[in-house]
Design an enzyme around this catalytic site. Structure first.
Site, short mmCIF file in Angstrom:
data_model
loop_
_atom_site.label_atom_id
_atom_site.label_comp_id
_atom_site.label_asym_id
_atom_site.label_seq_id
_atom_site.Cartn_x
_atom_site.Cartn_y
_atom_site.Cartn_z
N LEU A 91 0.81 -1.22 0.00
CA LEU A 91 0.00 0.00 0.00
C LEU A 91 0.84 1.27 0.00
O LEU A 91 0.52 2.24 -0.67
CB LEU A 91 -0.93 -0.01 1.22
CG LEU A 91 -1.88 1.17 1.32
CD1 LEU A 91 -3.03 1.03 0.34
CD2 LEU A 91 -2.41 1.32 2.75
N ARG A 92 1.94 1.28 0.77
CA ARG A 92 2.75 2.49 0.91
C ARG A 92 3.98 2.45 -0.01
O ARG A 92 5.10 2.80 0.40
CB ARG A 92 3.15 2.68 2.38
CG ARG A 92 1.93 2.78 3.28
CD ARG A 92 2.28 3.00 4.74
NE ARG A 92 1.10 2.91 5.57
CZ ARG A 92 0.25 3.92 5.78
NH1 ARG A 92 0.48 5.10 5.22
NH2 ARG A 92 -0.82 3.76 6.55
N SER A 175 0.57 -7.82 0.10
CA SER A 175 -0.49 -6.97 0.62
C SER A 175 -1.33 -6.39 -0.53
O SER A 175 -1.98 -7.12 -1.25
CB SER A 175 0.12 -5.88 1.51
OG SER A 175 -0.86 -5.24 2.29
N GLU A 285 -1.57 -8.63 9.58
CA GLU A 285 -1.17 -9.97 9.13
C GLU A 285 -2.23 -11.01 9.48
O GLU A 285 -2.49 -11.93 8.71
CB GLU A 285 0.18 -10.36 9.74
CG GLU A 285 0.80 -11.58 9.11
CD GLU A 285 1.14 -11.39 7.63
OE1 GLU A 285 1.33 -12.41 6.93
OE2 GLU A 285 1.21 -10.22 7.18
N PHE A 287 -5.47 -10.53 9.65
CA PHE A 287 -6.57 -10.41 8.70
C PHE A 287 -6.17 -10.92 7.31
O PHE A 287 -6.99 -11.52 6.60
CB PHE A 287 -7.04 -8.96 8.61
CG PHE A 287 -7.81 -8.51 9.82
CD1 PHE A 287 -8.87 -9.26 10.31
CD2 PHE A 287 -7.47 -7.35 10.49
CE1 PHE A 287 -9.59 -8.86 11.43
CE2 PHE A 287 -8.17 -6.93 11.61
CZ PHE A 287 -9.24 -7.69 12.09
N ARG A 289 -4.10 -13.31 6.78
CA ARG A 289 -4.10 -14.77 6.92
C ARG A 289 -5.52 -15.32 6.77
O ARG A 289 -5.75 -16.32 6.08
CB ARG A 289 -3.54 -15.14 8.30
CG ARG A 289 -3.78 -16.57 8.76
CD ARG A 289 -3.04 -17.59 7.92
NE ARG A 289 -3.13 -18.92 8.49
CZ ARG A 289 -4.19 -19.73 8.34
NH1 ARG A 289 -5.24 -19.34 7.65
NH2 ARG A 289 -4.20 -20.93 8.89
N LYS A 294 -9.24 -18.19 3.17
CA LYS A 294 -10.52 -18.26 2.47
C LYS A 294 -10.28 -18.46 0.97
O LYS A 294 -10.97 -19.27 0.32
CB LYS A 294 -11.32 -16.99 2.70
CG LYS A 294 -12.70 -17.01 2.03
CD LYS A 294 -13.37 -15.64 2.11
CE LYS A 294 -13.63 -15.24 3.54
NZ LYS A 294 -14.37 -13.94 3.60
N HIS A 316 3.07 -8.21 9.55
CA HIS A 316 2.97 -7.55 8.26
C HIS A 316 4.19 -6.66 8.05
O HIS A 316 4.10 -5.42 8.11
CB HIS A 316 1.68 -6.71 8.25
CG HIS A 316 1.01 -6.62 6.93
ND1 HIS A 316 0.42 -7.71 6.31
CD2 HIS A 316 0.80 -5.57 6.08
CE1 HIS A 316 -0.12 -7.33 5.16
NE2 HIS A 316 0.11 -6.04 4.99
N TRP A 318 8.68 -6.64 6.41
CA TRP A 318 9.61 -7.19 5.43
C TRP A 318 10.43 -8.36 5.95
O TRP A 318 10.95 -9.14 5.14
CB TRP A 318 10.52 -6.09 4.89
CG TRP A 318 9.83 -5.34 3.79
CD1 TRP A 318 9.22 -4.13 3.87
CD2 TRP A 318 9.63 -5.81 2.45
NE1 TRP A 318 8.65 -3.81 2.65
CE2 TRP A 318 8.89 -4.82 1.77
CE3 TRP A 318 10.00 -6.96 1.77
CZ2 TRP A 318 8.52 -4.95 0.43
CZ3 TRP A 318 9.64 -7.09 0.44
CH2 TRP A 318 8.91 -6.10 -0.21
#
Length: 338
Positions: A91-92, A175, A285, A287, A289, A294, A316, A318
């Site tokens: 995201l960043r 991510s 991390e 969430f 997972r 799923k 979450h 490096w």
């Protein structure tokens, strides 16, 4: 002429006759020379050497769809091979380099492998997708057309300047980039032969995800970054097209590597000095997972047998993704025949 010389002459003549007959019948084959030249040290047009070393070039690739040039960090294949690996950031995503270079050290891990690495720079909060509207965030292209760039414009450049195949590539994402990697692989099967997802959120139509994505985009790029400008309203067809779990059937037969840790704290997380970052890394991390699991269930239901890695510890960050890239690397190379 003695008997030995006579036998040698007859042998050569017999061989020549057999080759001629085989050629006439279409049976003879000539082995094509295999690419073996190490061209990693050749600087391509429009590129400069990256201070990172490991043969990484910083290249500016024209994107007519976005109306500008996009920086891509590229490491050429070690022996002139035509396979390619695309790496997508989270995201960043920074504006001046790919985190896969500076933090993931992908070029170091693949430096002796016969694949070309392509690591696009920028696109913070833009999800590597084609936007329906304009980007109002504080960074990045004003008219994001990342899917077009990654599947048409960048492949043309890589084929022309680095000899990369348009049909033998892997796409790796973490991510935010993991969601995009799955979508690109699903909708562009002619281009990608393997997909790797690390800590991905692979079900964006799940209740609450629309607003969670909007919040995360604005948190990273300001109030002008809005999910409705990307895919439209919650019921927009574009949103459902970009849900890997709903479109998992399109990935049948594709090798894939899935990873997400359980969010167990690791020594590199300092909850005392920075509790907000620590808790966020753990929860994000956890969430991812849940979402990845799923997706895995849906994939197996569709007859897909992904390689999975669910570490009991890892958050979450490096340290987690670098370790997973090390484990994913042989699967990527095997799928590409490199």
């Amino acid at each position: 002429m003695n008997l030995k010389m006579s036998s040698m002459v007859m042998g050569k003549r017999l061989t020549a006759v057999l080759v001629a007959i085989a050629t006439a019948l279409g049976m003879a084959t000539v082995a094509a020379p295999q690419a073996s030249a190490d061209t990693r040290g050749v600087l391509r047009p429009g590129c400069t050497w990256s201070p990172y070393k490991y043969y990484v070039q910083d290249c500016w690739v024209s994107s007519p769809s976005m109306g500008q040039k996009i920086k891509v960090q590229i490491q050429a294949a070690s022996r002139g091979g035509s396979a390619g690996v695309y790496f997508l950031d989270g995201l960043r995503a920074p504006e001046h380099y790919s985190d896969w270079v500076e933090l993931g050290h992908a070029p170091r891990k693949f430096v002796n492998d016969n694949v070309t690495l392509a690591m696009p720079v920028g696109g913070k909060g833009q999800f590597y997708t084609d936007w329906q509207g304009h980007w109002g965030g504080t960074n990045g292209p004003r008219t994001p057309r990342w899917e077009t760039f990654l599947t048409r414009e960048l492949p043309n450049y890589l084929a022309r300047e680095f000899g990369v195949s348009r049909t033998n590539n892997s796409v790796v994402g973490l991510s935010m980039g993991a969601m995009a990697a799955m979508n690109l692989a699903a909708w562009h099967r002619n281009q990608f032969k393997q997909v790797t997802s690390m800590s991905g959120y692979l079900n964006p139509t799940f209740p609450g995800m629309y607003f969670a994505m909007n919040y995360s985009m604005q948190d990273s790029s300001g109030p002008g970054a809005r999910v409705e400008n990307m895919w439209g309203p919650p019921a927009s067809p574009a949103r459902f097209r970009n849900d890997p779990t709903l479109n998992v059937g399109r990935l049948q037969g594709m090798p894939m590597y899935l990873s997400a840790a359980l969010g167990g704290p690791t020594p590199d997380i300092n909850f005392v000095n920075n509790p907000v970052v620590g808790v966020s890394a753990v929860m994000l991390e956890f969430f991812s997972r849940t979402s990845t699991r799923k997706f895995e269930i849906a994939a197996r239901g569709a007859g897909i047998n992904p390689v999975v890695s669910y570490s009991p510890v890892g958050v979450h960050n490096w340290n987690n993704w670098g370790a997973e890239l090390h484990k994913a690397r042989p699967h990527i190379l095997s799928a590409l025949g490199a």
